[in-house]
Scaffold this motif. Structure first.
Motif, PDB file in Angstrom:
ATOM      1  N   ARG A 261      39.257  36.601  27.547  1.00  0.00           N
ATOM      2  CA  ARG A 261      40.581  36.134  27.944  1.00  0.00           C
ATOM      3  C   ARG A 261      41.601  36.036  26.814  1.00  0.00           C
ATOM      4  O   ARG A 261      42.801  36.268  27.058  1.00  0.00           O
ATOM      5  CB  ARG A 261      40.454  34.795  28.669  1.00  0.00           C
ATOM      6  CG  ARG A 261      39.711  34.888  29.984  1.00  0.00           C
ATOM      7  CD  ARG A 261      39.444  33.530  30.572  1.00  0.00           C
ATOM      8  NE  ARG A 261      38.679  32.695  29.654  1.00  0.00           N
ATOM      9  CZ  ARG A 261      38.343  31.431  29.896  1.00  0.00           C
ATOM     10  NH1 ARG A 261      38.712  30.866  31.037  1.00  0.00           N
ATOM     11  NH2 ARG A 261      37.642  30.732  29.020  1.00  0.00           N
ATOM     12  N   PRO A 268      43.542  38.193  34.216  1.00  0.00           N
ATOM     13  CA  PRO A 268      42.580  39.237  34.600  1.00  0.00           C
ATOM     14  C   PRO A 268      43.173  40.345  35.464  1.00  0.00           C
ATOM     15  O   PRO A 268      42.857  41.516  35.270  1.00  0.00           O
ATOM     16  CB  PRO A 268      41.497  38.451  35.353  1.00  0.00           C
ATOM     17  CG  PRO A 268      41.529  37.087  34.756  1.00  0.00           C
ATOM     18  CD  PRO A 268      42.983  36.835  34.465  1.00  0.00           C
ATOM     19  N   THR A 271      44.699  43.619  34.063  1.00  0.00           N
ATOM     20  CA  THR A 271      43.879  44.698  33.500  1.00  0.00           C
ATOM     21  C   THR A 271      43.441  45.713  34.551  1.00  0.00           C
ATOM     22  O   THR A 271      42.794  46.700  34.211  1.00  0.00           O
ATOM     23  CB  THR A 271      42.615  44.114  32.842  1.00  0.00           C
ATOM     24  OG1 THR A 271      41.762  43.569  33.856  1.00  0.00           O
ATOM     25  CG2 THR A 271      42.979  43.025  31.844  1.00  0.00           C
ATOM     26  N   ASP A 297      44.341  36.781  40.286  1.00  0.00           N
ATOM     27  CA  ASP A 297      43.258  36.801  39.292  1.00  0.00           C
ATOM     28  C   ASP A 297      41.892  36.623  39.952  1.00  0.00           C
ATOM     29  O   ASP A 297      40.889  37.148  39.457  1.00  0.00           O
ATOM     30  CB  ASP A 297      43.473  35.699  38.250  1.00  0.00           C
ATOM     31  CG  ASP A 297      44.540  36.064  37.220  1.00  0.00           C
ATOM     32  OD1 ASP A 297      44.992  37.224  37.221  1.00  0.00           O
ATOM     33  OD2 ASP A 297      44.922  35.180  36.435  1.00  0.00           O
ATOM     34  N   THR A 300      39.758  39.734  40.885  1.00  0.00           N
ATOM     35  CA  THR A 300      38.875  40.409  39.938  1.00  0.00           C
ATOM     36  C   THR A 300      38.028  39.359  39.228  1.00  0.00           C
ATOM     37  O   THR A 300      38.017  38.199  39.603  1.00  0.00           O
ATOM     38  CB  THR A 300      39.693  41.244  38.931  1.00  0.00           C
ATOM     39  OG1 THR A 300      38.792  41.964  38.082  1.00  0.00           O
ATOM     40  CG2 THR A 300      40.589  40.377  38.070  1.00  0.00           C
ATOM     41  N   SER A 302      36.470  36.910  36.097  1.00  0.00           N
ATOM     42  CA  SER A 302      37.094  35.883  35.262  1.00  0.00           C
ATOM     43  C   SER A 302      37.358  36.374  33.851  1.00  0.00           C
ATOM     44  O   SER A 302      38.024  35.687  33.077  1.00  0.00           O
ATOM     45  CB  SER A 302      36.188  34.662  35.190  1.00  0.00           C
ATOM     46  OG  SER A 302      34.972  34.971  34.522  1.00  0.00           O
ATOM     47  N   MET A 303      36.819  37.527  33.493  1.00  0.00           N
ATOM     48  CA  MET A 303      36.883  38.071  32.139  1.00  0.00           C
ATOM     49  C   MET A 303      36.088  37.225  31.149  1.00  0.00           C
ATOM     50  O   MET A 303      36.352  37.214  29.959  1.00  0.00           O
ATOM     51  CB  MET A 303      38.326  38.240  31.660  1.00  0.00           C
ATOM     52  CG  MET A 303      39.111  39.234  32.494  1.00  0.00           C
ATOM     53  SD  MET A 303      38.360  40.887  32.448  1.00  0.00           S
ATOM     54  CE  MET A 303      39.217  41.697  33.805  1.00  0.00           C
TER      55      MET A 303
END
Length: 443
Positions: A261, A268, A271, A297, A300, A302-303
């Motif tokens: 993050r 997120p 990207t 967000d 997708t 949570s990164m």
């Protein structure tokens, strides 16, 4: 240890481990030796906690899912009274596999060989001709059961005689799991019943090495990154690993985190390139006044990649369960997650996102895993370097025992190998525990 991999006494001793694992190197035999693999299945996948499922998969009494503890066949079940159990998927009479369906709902499990019947919590219910057994009522024919503990819906099992408290085992990784769960509205998560299953010809630890490796994505996933570039989207994976602020952390008990993050201030969803139907779904959210950054967000991942040793990887919207098959073969069961309390468009977006990386990125990883396994078969090249980033790692000032590093550090590898070494050398006593109180067996 003999040249063909046999171990004196049938198991590794501390001296054996000291010859195979050092602070900055590991011997190739950890990935190629059959005897080591067999001991791992006993101690690593039996002597600590391992993930077996999510409570959302057991929607009603009698629900069950078929799982594995290492190479042990087990069943995760919910009884009529709501108790969650993990029982050996093995008839206590002659060892016959009881259940072959991946999931279902049943009042009893019936052995197809001799007709023995068991309650879903493992209690022997009845047998043909019970007078043939003097002690059939004693409980010794109940199915073996593992210790079970659940944290906010995530269920873990252990065969250790006295496993640590689950929250102690989660330790400093627990706040990351909390954060992952709390992304979901009302903290509600639904695990899809049928996973995507993959097998690759490599040792299970090769994929664990990869779980917190921040550098490989720039190179191994080049084709995936090019797809983003062609859509004018800068994926996190495409960035220069020497300049990204991504942070890695290594935790006690072998857990680890890679936090992407810091490198994506736009969140997120920023990207993600356009995927089939996603533009239409976002437009629908906007028309309904629901297209907040939080909702997008949630479409997708949570990164944050969270890895709970030895078998659970949180990546994107998915749970990856690492299932060893043989010393040179591993299965991944990839479970897609939905958000029941979110707008309906969210889950549809998540499905498109889930399809994306597993189609264009995951095959890259499998090819690398198999190339590694083939390279490790060369006996004259014995050692693998695990020192990357060691000189730059720092201790977390707020959490004891946590090492922090940049995207390049191999601290997570060194961390899980410490836990692997502990389990392989301490070898905690393992047992299945009885069902209590003992039931009355019907005639």
């Amino acid at each position: 240890m003999t040249e063909n991999g046999a171990l004196a006494g049938g198991h590794l001793h501390r001296a054996d481990i000291d010859r195979l694992v050092t602070p900055d190197h590991v011997h190739r035999r950890l990935y190629t030796d059959d005897a080591i693999f067999e001991q791992e299945m006993r101690t690593v996948f039996g002597g600590s906690w391992a993930y077996v499922g999510h409570e959302s998969e057991l929607a009603e009494p009698g629900s069950f899912v078929r799982r594995r503890l290492g190479t042990r066949a087990v069943l995760l079940t919910r009884s009529a009274g709501g108790e969650i159990s993990v029982v050996l998927n093995r008839c206590s009479h002659r060892g016959t596999l009881l259940v072959t369906e991946d999931h279902g709902c049943s009042a009893v499990f019936t052995c197809p060989y001799h007709g023995w019947r068991f309650d879903v919590d493992g209690r022997l219910k009845n047998v043909p001709v019970p007078s043939s057994y003097e002690d059939v009522r004693s409980g010794r024919f109940d199915l073996g059961r593992a210790h079970v503990a659940s944290y906010r819906g995530f269920v873990f099992a252990s065969l250790a005689d006295e496993p640590p408290e689950l929250e102690t085992w989660l330790g400093a990784a627990k706040p990351w799991l909390d954060e992952y769960i709390d992304r979901y509205p009302d903290a509600r998560i639904q695990v899809h019943a049928t996973p995507l299953r993959y097998e690759f010809a490599a040792n299970w630890k090769v994929s664990w090495d990869n779980a917190a490796d921040g550098i490989h994505a720039t190179f191994a996933h080049r084709s995936y990154n090019l797809l983003g570039k062609e859509a004018d989207t800068e994926t996190v994976l495409a960035r220069n690993p020497a300049s990204t602020p991504i942070v890695s952390r290594a935790y006690p008990f072998g857990h680890s985190v890679v936090d992407q993050r810091p490198s994506i201030p736009g969140g997120p969803w920023s990207t993600m390139r356009s995927l089939p139907t996603t533009d239409e779904l976002v437009d629908s959210l906007r028309r309904r006044g629901l297209a907040s950054r939080e909702v997008l967000d949630l479409g997708t991942g949570s990164m944050v990649n969270l890895n709970l040793f030895p078998n659970l990887i949180f990546v994107g919207n998915q749970l990856v369960v690492v299932e060893p098959v043989a010393v040179n073969r591993t299965r991944w069961s990839v479970y897609l997650l939905s958000a029941p309390s979110a707008p309906e468009e969210t889950d549809l977006m998540r499905l498109r996102v889930d399809e994306d990386f597993v189609s264009f990125g995951t095959p890259d990883d499998f090819e690398m895993f198999e190339r590694i396994q083939e390279g490790l078969s060369i006996p004259e090249a014995e050692w693998i370097d695990t020192s990357r980033g060691a000189a730059l790692d720092t201790e977390d000032p707020e959490v004891v025992g946590v090492l922090m590093g940049d995207v390049a550090t191999e601290a997570p590898i060194r961390g899980y190998l410490r836990e692997w070494t502990r389990l392989m050398t301490e070898q905690p006593p393992l047992r299945t525990r009885p069902v209590s109180p003992r039931p009355t067996v019907s005639r």
